[in-house]
Every structure is written in structure tokens, then in C-alpha cells.
Scaffold this motif. Structure first.
Motif, PDB file in Angstrom:
ATOM      1  N   UNK A  78      43.975 -41.199   8.773  1.00 59.43           N
ATOM      2  CA  UNK A  78      42.843 -40.960   9.674  1.00 59.43           C
ATOM      3  C   UNK A  78      43.005 -39.645  10.430  1.00 59.43           C
ATOM      4  N   UNK A  79      44.242 -39.333  10.821  1.00 60.97           N
ATOM      5  CA  UNK A  79      44.485 -38.088  11.548  1.00 60.97           C
ATOM      6  C   UNK A  79      44.396 -36.881  10.619  1.00 60.97           C
ATOM      7  N   UNK A  80      45.049 -36.966   9.475  1.00 56.42           N
ATOM      8  CA  UNK A  80      45.113 -35.821   8.574  1.00 56.42           C
ATOM      9  C   UNK A  80      43.736 -35.430   8.044  1.00 56.42           C
ATOM     10  N   UNK A  81      42.853 -36.413   7.900  1.00 65.15           N
ATOM     11  CA  UNK A  81      41.506 -36.121   7.402  1.00 65.15           C
ATOM     12  C   UNK A  81      40.548 -35.729   8.525  1.00 65.15           C
ATOM     13  N   UNK A 127      57.457 -33.195  15.229  1.00 65.87           N
ATOM     14  CA  UNK A 127      56.588 -32.838  14.116  1.00 65.87           C
ATOM     15  C   UNK A 127      55.858 -34.074  13.611  1.00 65.87           C
ATOM     16  N   UNK A 128      54.553 -33.942  13.409  1.00 71.73           N
ATOM     17  CA  UNK A 128      53.735 -35.061  12.936  1.00 71.73           C
ATOM     18  C   UNK A 128      52.781 -34.575  11.855  1.00 71.73           C
ATOM     19  N   UNK A 129      52.025 -35.515  11.325  1.00 73.59           N
ATOM     20  CA  UNK A 129      50.954 -35.167  10.410  1.00 73.59           C
ATOM     21  C   UNK A 129      49.945 -34.284  11.144  1.00 73.59           C
ATOM     22  N   UNK A 130      49.212 -33.494  10.397  1.00 70.95           N
ATOM     23  CA  UNK A 130      48.183 -32.646  10.999  1.00 70.95           C
ATOM     24  C   UNK A 130      47.191 -33.510  11.777  1.00 70.95           C
ATOM     25  N   UNK A 168      39.864 -39.735  23.029  1.00 68.96           N
ATOM     26  CA  UNK A 168      40.057 -40.325  21.703  1.00 68.96           C
ATOM     27  C   UNK A 168      38.702 -40.417  21.013  1.00 68.96           C
ATOM     28  N   UNK A 169      38.628 -39.933  19.795  1.00 69.76           N
ATOM     29  CA  UNK A 169      37.321 -39.780  19.156  1.00 69.76           C
ATOM     30  C   UNK A 169      37.400 -40.134  17.678  1.00 69.76           C
ATOM     31  N   UNK A 170      36.354 -40.798  17.191  1.00 67.74           N
ATOM     32  CA  UNK A 170      36.226 -41.118  15.770  1.00 67.74           C
ATOM     33  C   UNK A 170      34.916 -40.529  15.272  1.00 67.74           C
ATOM     34  N   UNK A 171      34.979 -39.774  14.197  1.00 66.82           N
ATOM     35  CA  UNK A 171      33.782 -39.186  13.594  1.00 66.82           C
ATOM     36  C   UNK A 171      32.951 -40.321  12.995  1.00 66.82           C
ATOM     37  N   UNK A 172      31.821 -40.637  13.626  1.00 62.59           N
ATOM     38  CA  UNK A 172      31.018 -41.791  13.221  1.00 62.59           C
ATOM     39  C   UNK A 172      30.498 -41.656  11.793  1.00 62.59           C
ATOM     40  N   UNK A 173      30.029 -40.467  11.434  1.00 63.65           N
ATOM     41  CA  UNK A 173      29.471 -40.268  10.092  1.00 63.65           C
ATOM     42  C   UNK A 173      30.549 -40.392   9.020  1.00 63.65           C
ATOM     43  N   UNK A 174      31.691 -39.753   9.259  1.00 64.12           N
ATOM     44  CA  UNK A 174      32.782 -39.822   8.282  1.00 64.12           C
ATOM     45  C   UNK A 174      33.326 -41.240   8.174  1.00 64.12           C
ATOM     46  N   UNK A 175      33.388 -41.947   9.304  1.00 65.49           N
ATOM     47  CA  UNK A 175      33.875 -43.330   9.293  1.00 65.49           C
ATOM     48  C   UNK A 175      32.947 -44.221   8.476  1.00 65.49           C
TER      49      UNK A 175
END
Length: 457
Positions: A385-388, A340-343, A350-357
Motif C-alpha cells: 500500500x505504501x510503495x504504490x 530504511x523502509x519501503x518507499x 493519514x490518507x488513502x487514495x479513494x479512487x486507487x483503493x
């Protein structure tokens, strides 16, 4: 990228993706030999060792052919088809090669009267494989027009100087043996070295932005002539750490056992870009390659032998998610291993939302927030970072990141339990490690963990 293209090809009904390469046999003898062994050709796709199809349409082109084609493209009036490149782009390319060759034109006359390419070679600014010196870059930065690239050469030389400094290396292994032990041997760069490199790269970026702003002011006041080159230099010419990349770096640093607080990479960015600190690059003499000492194996169990670790699981997020994110299918998530982990959300890679970042780094992460995070455990920012949904994990790879987080949290808590500084923890690992022979006696030779330096050799 290839995964995305393959998915697109499948949805479009195509059979396979073919990777088009710009390799040429004329580049070097070793390149020619390698291409011959792979049977690379200009008109027939071949399979590489990974099973993918590749095509090398320039396989038989010489450097002279390349420059001839560029000359034709620079004069689109003489062609029966449109040029994919603007003449100004080709002119700038030629100027870059000229500068990289000490001021000599990119195409020069040889002794026989035939044209020959110059000695300029370009690629990754920080590549340490090409040799002790980047002669092309060194020649370029002597030209005032390219003087802003000097920090790139300094950083590359710094990387070369520290690569064999074992005091800058991590001792803790990155995986477990079947006996529940981890290797104790110099491996990847240490946490402090990674932060040091990040500080220097952020400083290089900040210096380049300041240079561009000053150059723009000089152009506006008429202090420098209004030329195409000067107008181009009014904008930053590079950025090595974007907000998107910064978030990715922060995610991984947050899972490190020596990270002192949450959002460690963002704290560095704030230090440089808000508080105005700069971290110059020292000139160091390269160290010779030493013997890589194998200190032994340290027992950790399943990262639970001497301290607890839950990795990416967040009880706070599980309690608050029904209120903050009521539309989600659940309060938490599970890895493929059932932990079990955070959402978290998944993507093809592997991806980072550029706009949100960018929004979080430049608008939400202020000095007050930074100071508050100094008292929070580092792992909390990885969970954030994961949960959001700002960071997405590769599909069905969450267990790998959970293992990273558990390893980091385990050794952080072990140091806390034993009241050890980072240097003292390293010494503790070395003094309490068992030998290769003893480890082999437990479960035979470990085939899982590999030595970074032996593999590189």
C-alpha cells in the motif's frame, strides 16, 4: 480536516480557523455546566483546551427555537432570504425524529400548552457511551420504513456485550519502556475480534445492498406504491466499509503479529462480497466489568531480542522500483529516526487514495489473487500500500508506523521461532513476564506506557 483548513487559512492570509459548533446549553444540565465553564457564547469565540478557537452560535437556543426555525425554513415563501435546506429534507428530518419517538410528532404540546421537543436523540449508530440501549433507534426500527436499520442496533448491542470480555483483548503492549520491555495486559481488541467485527460490518453492508436492490425491483413491478420514500429506499441507506476504509483497515491489520497472510481485510471483503458468506450478529448478554489483570512486562529489546524485525523495509521493492517506478527520487525511504523502509509518500494526515483503493479492491483483487496471497507474509501488503502510493503517511510520522510494523513482525517471528499458536504465544508472554516491582528495579516507574482502561476511567 482541521489541519487542512489551517493550511488553507494560512495560504489565504487569514489569522486563524474558528470551529463553529452546534452545542446548546438547553441540551442537558451537564452540557450547560461544561459550556459555562468554557465560557461558550453565541457571538464571541473562545479558546478550547487545545488552543483552537470555537464559536457556539446556538448556545442559548432551546429545542423549541430549533423546531421553529426548521418550520420557517420549510416554508421559504415567508422568508426574505433563501433557505439552505429543501422542504423535503426538513420533512424527512421530522419523520426520522417522529419514528425515533415511537410515532409521536417531533414537537408536541406540553401540559402548559407550550411546545416541547420529543425524546428522540440521534448520533453515531454504534455509540456505546449513551447507555445500555439506544431507545430512539429501537423505536425507529419498529416502523417498517426504518426496519433496515435493525442490524445497526444489533451491532451496537454486540459491542456493548463484548466490551468487557477480556478474552477478546490484546495482551501485547503498544510501546516500549526505556528498559526494552512491553506491558502484558489486556488492552485493545485482539486481531480475531477486529476481523470478527469487520466480517459483521461487511455483512451488514452486503445485506443493505441486497435490500435496496430488492426494493428497487418491487417498485419497478408495482408491488409497492411509487412514493418519494420508496424511491429513496431503492438506494443503499448506508455503507460502513467503503473500499477506501477497507484499505486503511487492511494496512493496519497487515502489521499485526497474528495476521496469517497478506491482505487480511481484503480477504474478508472477498469472503462476503464475492463468495457470498454472511456473518450474523449473535445476541449476547453483556459481561460485567472485571478486574484488569496486569500480567507484567515482557523483554523485547528494540524488537530484536529473540527474533529479527525490519518492519516496513522491502528488499523486493528496492530491487524493482527502478524498473517499475523510474521517475521516483529513490528506491526506498527513511523515517525521521533514520530507519530504511519501503518507499512511501506523505500527506498532512493519514490518507488513502479513494479512487486507487476502489480500483484495486473491486477490479484487481480477485479470487486467484486472494489465493496467491494466502502464502505471503501479512507485512507485505502493508508495504504494498505504501510503495504504490495508495496509502500516504502523516508528514514526519513514518517512524511511528515503522515501530508498529516492527512490533508486529517481531512477535510473528517469535511465534514462528518457538512454534507457538496465538493462544500459546499469549501464555508464553504471561509466564515469562517480570513483575512491576522487578521492572521498576530495572529503570524506575515507567511513565511511557499507559493502561487503556485506567485512562478511560
Amino acid at each position: 480536516m482541521r489541519t487542512l483548513l489551517e493550511q488553507q487559512a494560512t495560504s489565504d492570509g487569514a489569522r486563524e480557523v474558528i470551529t463553529v459548533l452546534g452545542l446548546r446549553k438547553d441540551e442537558s444540565a451537564s452540557r450547560s455546566l461544561a459550556m459555562a465553564e468554557r465560557e461558550d457564547t453565541a457571538d464571541v469565540a473562545v479558546r478550547n483546551r487545545g488552543g483552537g478557537l470555537t464559536l457556539s452560535p446556538l448556545a442559548d437556543w432551546s429545542s423549541d427555537d430549533i423546531w421553529t426555525m426548521l418550520a420557517l425554513l420549510a416554508d421559504p415563501g415567508n422568508m426574505s432570504f433563501g433557505s439552505p435546506l429543501l422542504p423535503a429534507t426538513i420533512h424527512r428530518l421530522s419523520e426520522i425524529y417522529r419514528a425515533g419517538n415511537g410515532g409521536t410528532c417531533g414537537v408536541v404540546m406540553g401540559e402548559s400548552g407550550a411546545r416541547a421537543s420529543c425524546g428522540s436523540r440521534f448520533g453515531c449508530a454504534f455509540c456505546c457511551v449513551a447507555g445500555d440501549r439506544d431507545k430512539s433507534l429501537e423505536a425507529m426500527i419498529e416502523d417498517e420504513q426504518y426496519g433496515h436499520l435493525r442490524p445497526l442496533n444489533d451491532f451496537r448491542n454486540y459491542l456493548l456485550a463484548i466490551q468487557w470480555d477480556m478474552s477478546r483483548r490484546e495482551l501485547i503492549g503498544r510501546s516500549l519502556s526505556d528498559a526494552g520491555y512491553t506491558r502484558v495486559q489486556a488492552d485493545t481488541y485482539s486481531y480475531l475480534t477486529r476481523v470478527d467485527l469487520l466480517k459483521k460490518l461487511c455483512s451488514i453492508d452486503a445485506t443493505e445492498r441486497a435490500r435496496a436492490e430488492a426494493h428497487s425491483g418491487a417498485l419497478a413491478t408495482g408491488s409497492i406504491p411509487d412514493t418519494e420514500e420508496n424511491r429513496l429506499l431503492c438506494e443503499p441507506q448506508f455503507e460502513f466499509v467503503t473500499p477506501q476504509q477497507l484499505v486503511a483497515i487492511d494496512f493496519f491489520l497487515s502489521m499485526h503479529h497474528y495476521a496469517p497472510h497478506a491482505f487480511p481485510a481484503l480477504a474478508v471483503w472477498h469472503d462476503v462480497n464475492v463468495l457470498g458468506r454472511r456473518y450474523p450478529i449473535p445476541k449476547l448478554e453483556p459481561l460485567p466489568k472485571p478486574e484488569i489483570v496486569m500480567h507484567g512486562w515482557y523483554p523485547v529489546g528494540e524488537y530484536d531480542r529473540e527474533a529479527p524485525s525490519v518492519g516496513l523495509r522491502s528488499l523486493d521493492a528496492e530491487q524493482w522500483n527502478p524498473y517499475r517506478h523510474p521517475d521516483r527520487p529513490g528506491r526506498y525511504a527513511r523515517t525521521t529516526g533514520g530507519e530504511q523502509t519501503v518507499y512511501f509518500e506523505e500527506a498532512s494526515q493519514f490518507e488513502v487514495d479513494a479512487e486507487a483503493a476502489c480500483l484495486f479492491v473491486t477490479c484487481e483483487y480477485g479470487t486467484a489473487f486472494m489465493l496467491q496471497m494466502q502464502h505471503r507474509d501479512a507485512i507485505e501488503s502493508a508495504r504494498f500500500w505504501l510503495n504504490e502510493g495508495i496509502v500516504k503517511l502523516p508528514t514526519r510520522m513514518a517512524q511511528r508506523y515503522q515501530d508498529m510494523a516492527k512490533r508486529g513482525q517481531y512477535f510473528a517471528r517469535l511465534a514462528q521461532r518457538l512454534n507457538l499458536t496465538p493462544a500459546e504465544l499469549d501464555a508464553h508472554l504471561v509466564s515469562n513476564a517480570i513483575s512491576d516491582t522487578d521492572h521498576d528495579a530495572l529503570l524506575g516507574h515507567d511513565k511511557v506506557q499507559l493502561s487503556l482502561f485506567e485512562e478511560a476511567a
